[in-house]
Enzyme design. Structure first.
Site, PDB file in Angstrom:
ATOM      1  N   ASP A  49      32.636  36.434  37.340  1.00 32.02           N
ATOM      2  CA  ASP A  49      33.909  36.415  37.401  1.00 32.02           C
ATOM      3  C   ASP A  49      33.513  36.086  39.324  1.00 32.02           C
ATOM      4  OD1 ASP A  49      36.698  37.228  38.384  1.00 32.02           O
ATOM      5  OD2 ASP A  49      36.393  39.118  38.817  1.00 32.02           O
ATOM      6  N   ASP A  51      36.726  36.609  41.964  1.00 33.80           N
ATOM      7  CA  ASP A  51      37.800  37.236  42.797  1.00 33.80           C
ATOM      8  C   ASP A  51      37.516  39.127  43.230  1.00 33.80           C
ATOM      9  OD1 ASP A  51      39.486  35.809  44.415  1.00 33.80           O
ATOM     10  OD2 ASP A  51      40.430  35.120  42.176  1.00 33.80           O
ATOM     11  N   GLU A  96      48.473  44.931  36.771  1.00 35.53           N
ATOM     12  CA  GLU A  96      46.632  44.826  35.912  1.00 35.53           C
ATOM     13  C   GLU A  96      46.301  45.879  36.300  1.00 35.53           C
ATOM     14  OE1 GLU A  96      45.266  42.448  39.561  1.00 35.53           O
ATOM     15  OE2 GLU A  96      43.694  41.373  38.130  1.00 35.53           O
ATOM     16  N   SER A 164      37.248  32.219  36.652  1.00 39.78           N
ATOM     17  CA  SER A 164      38.017  33.350  37.551  1.00 39.78           C
ATOM     18  C   SER A 164      39.594  32.245  37.464  1.00 39.78           C
ATOM     19  CB  SER A 164      37.940  32.147  39.400  1.00 39.78           C
ATOM     20  OG  SER A 164      39.103  32.802  39.916  1.00 39.78           O
ATOM     21  N   ALA A 165      39.944  33.492  37.242  1.00 40.39           N
ATOM     22  CA  ALA A 165      41.594  33.580  37.123  1.00 40.39           C
ATOM     23  C   ALA A 165      42.796  33.001  38.210  1.00 40.39           C
ATOM     24  CB  ALA A 165      42.629  34.955  36.408  1.00 40.39           C
ATOM     25  N   LYS A 213      40.681  35.622  29.040  1.00 38.24           N
ATOM     26  CA  LYS A 213      38.915  35.126  29.678  1.00 38.24           C
ATOM     27  C   LYS A 213      38.948  35.021  28.554  1.00 38.24           C
ATOM     28  CE  LYS A 213      39.008  35.885  34.636  1.00 38.24           C
ATOM     29  NZ  LYS A 213      38.350  36.168  35.548  1.00 38.24           N
ATOM     30  N   ASP A 238      34.765  42.104  37.674  1.00 35.62           N
ATOM     31  CA  ASP A 238      35.090  43.979  38.472  1.00 35.62           C
ATOM     32  C   ASP A 238      36.688  44.347  37.468  1.00 35.62           C
ATOM     33  OD1 ASP A 238      37.142  41.950  39.401  1.00 35.62           O
ATOM     34  OD2 ASP A 238      38.155  43.362  39.671  1.00 35.62           O
TER      35      ASP A 238
HETATM   36  O1  C5P Z   1      38.625  35.629  40.293  1.00 35.37           O
HETATM   37  P1  C5P Z   1      39.318  36.972  39.262  1.00 35.37           P
HETATM   38  O2  C5P Z   1      39.328  36.701  37.805  1.00 35.37           O
HETATM   39  O3  C5P Z   1      39.479  37.806  39.809  1.00 35.37           O
HETATM   40  O4  C5P Z   1      40.883  36.221  39.833  1.00 35.37           O
HETATM   41  C1  C5P Z   1      42.320  37.147  39.739  1.00 35.37           C
HETATM   42  C2  C5P Z   1      42.512  37.794  40.697  1.00 35.37           C
HETATM   43  O5  C5P Z   1      42.784  37.576  41.728  1.00 35.37           O
HETATM   44  C3  C5P Z   1      43.451  39.152  39.895  1.00 35.37           C
HETATM   45  O6  C5P Z   1      42.712  40.185  40.083  1.00 35.37           O
HETATM   46  C4  C5P Z   1      44.628  39.028  40.281  1.00 35.37           C
HETATM   47  O7  C5P Z   1      44.558  40.606  41.135  1.00 35.37           O
HETATM   48  C5  C5P Z   1      44.825  38.316  41.753  1.00 35.37           C
HETATM   49  N1  C5P Z   1      45.382  37.890  41.978  1.00 35.37           N
HETATM   50  C6  C5P Z   1      46.634  37.494  43.561  1.00 35.37           C
HETATM   51  N2  C5P Z   1      47.940  36.818  43.453  1.00 35.37           N
HETATM   52  C7  C5P Z   1      48.102  36.278  42.529  1.00 35.37           C
HETATM   53  C8  C5P Z   1      47.704  36.079  40.726  1.00 35.37           C
HETATM   54  C9  C5P Z   1      46.197  36.997  40.819  1.00 35.37           C
HETATM   55  O8  C5P Z   1      45.855  38.335  44.376  1.00 35.37           O
HETATM   56  N3  C5P Z   1      49.341  35.646  42.322  1.00 35.37           N
HETATM   57 MG    MG Z   2      37.802  40.058  39.716  1.00 34.76          MG
END
Ligand code: C5P
Ligand code: MG
Length: 297
Positions: A49, A51, A96, A164-165, A213, A238
């Site tokens: 992942d 973030d 989340e 990554s999301a 995912k 994470d």
């Molecule tokens: O890379 P990863 O899959 O961890 O990315 C997603 C992260 O981005 C989530 O953990 C979420 O807390 C964060 N996020 C954010 N602002 C958004 C959407 C998601 O900070 N608008």
């Molecule tokens: Mg993450």
């Protein structure tokens, strides 16, 4: 007579003896490590992942920016939009990381969060060339030891999938500014769509959020097929959603799951210990994964 020690590798590794390292099933992890070391680097691939896994969760008690935060907090976003984005974060982030809700219950809320945040971001008229500055002015940074890890994986030709999301363009820029994007890295994420004038007009492809995912993993089965001889996986994440990043890997043999638990720790520790082989609580480094890699590479 004392029984023969069955957790020798674990005990030999100082990094695994620290108080913030939790291993629920030591015998399983011992067997996994033994197999990963024995099979070596030619059988290994990394799925991670971004973030709060590759990137740092906090520094001196202050939260570090996620990919989305890099844009949301940038000076290019007008106050009115900032307020909307902050409200979204305050509403949806607690969902989340909620320890009581199931993934299925969380999914519709995540869809809402990502969709609403993306349209607010698109409405800010970002240009492609703004990204470098937004990343530079943010406090997004990589965990200590990422630079060593990226370099070592590249040197030893071990493929790394960054799943990554967050936002693909931003995470690549964070990696470039704090380390280097290498040829063995492949990113699956939400990429921004710019028009011919370089203006942000939307996001490309299927939305990746924290808890879908598994679907993204299946869409990338071609990638996994080309790596089908690499049957051992180190997965790093994470979130509970990250555990399904390796869905769709054909004939997987071993998977070592390393989880970073950064927030809402007491409520989630038990679940994380069940789900991840190794849980690292409030760790700002890559010391544990790197120590394991040093034994395999
Ligand atoms: O890379 P990863 O899959 O961890 O990315 C997603 C992260 O981005 C989530 O953990 C979420 O807390 C964060 N996020 C954010 N602002 C958004 C959407 C998601 O900070 N608008
Ligand atoms: Mg993450």
């Amino acid at each position: 007579r004392r029984p023969k020690k069955r957790t020798k590798i674990i005990e030999m590794m100082d990094e695994l003896q620290k108080e913030n390292v939790y291993i629920k099933d030591k015998e399983r992890v011992e067997k996994l490590l033994c197999q990963l070391i024995q099979d070596g680097k030619s059988k290994l691939q990394i799925i991670t992942d971004f973030d709060m896994t590759l990137s740092r969760f906090s520094i001196n008690g202050k939260r570090c920016a996620t990919c989305h935060n890099v844009l949301e907090d940038s000076t290019l976003v007008p106050e009115s939009k900032k307020q909307i984005l902050d409200e979204l974060r305050d509403t949806y982030y607690p969902i989340e990381i909620n320890a009581k809700m199931t993934i299925e219950e969380k999914i519709p809320f995540m869809m809402e969060w990502w969709t609403k945040a993306q349209s607010a971001i698109v409405a800010c008229n970002f240009r492609r060339e703004d990204l470098t500055r937004a990343v530079r002015e943010s406090n997004a940074m990589l965990r200590e030891g990422c630079d060593w890890q990226f370099h070592a994986l590249h040197e030893h030709s071990v493929p790394m999938l960054i799943f990554s999301a967050g936002i693909g363009d931003i995470l690549e820029e964070i990696i470039k500014q704090h380390s280097q994007m290498y040829a063995n890295m492949r990113v699956v994420s939400n990429y921004m769509d710019f028009n011919h004038d370089g203006m942000l007009v939307g996001f490309k492809g299927d939305l990746v959020h924290t808890y879908n995912k598994n679907e993204g993993a299946l869409r990338n089965s071609d990638y996994f097929t080309t790596l089908k001889e690499r049957r051992n996986i180190i997965l790093m994440g994470d979130s509970m959603g990250d555990l399904r990043m390796a869905d769709g890997v054909p004939n997987m043999q071993q998977i070592l799951k390393i989880g970073f638990l950064n927030d809402n720790i007491e409520e989630r520790l038990e679940k994380y210990k069940e789900a991840y082989d190794i849980v690292l609580v409030s760790d700002s480094t890559m010391d544990v994964p790197n120590a394991i890699l040093k034994k395999i590479l």
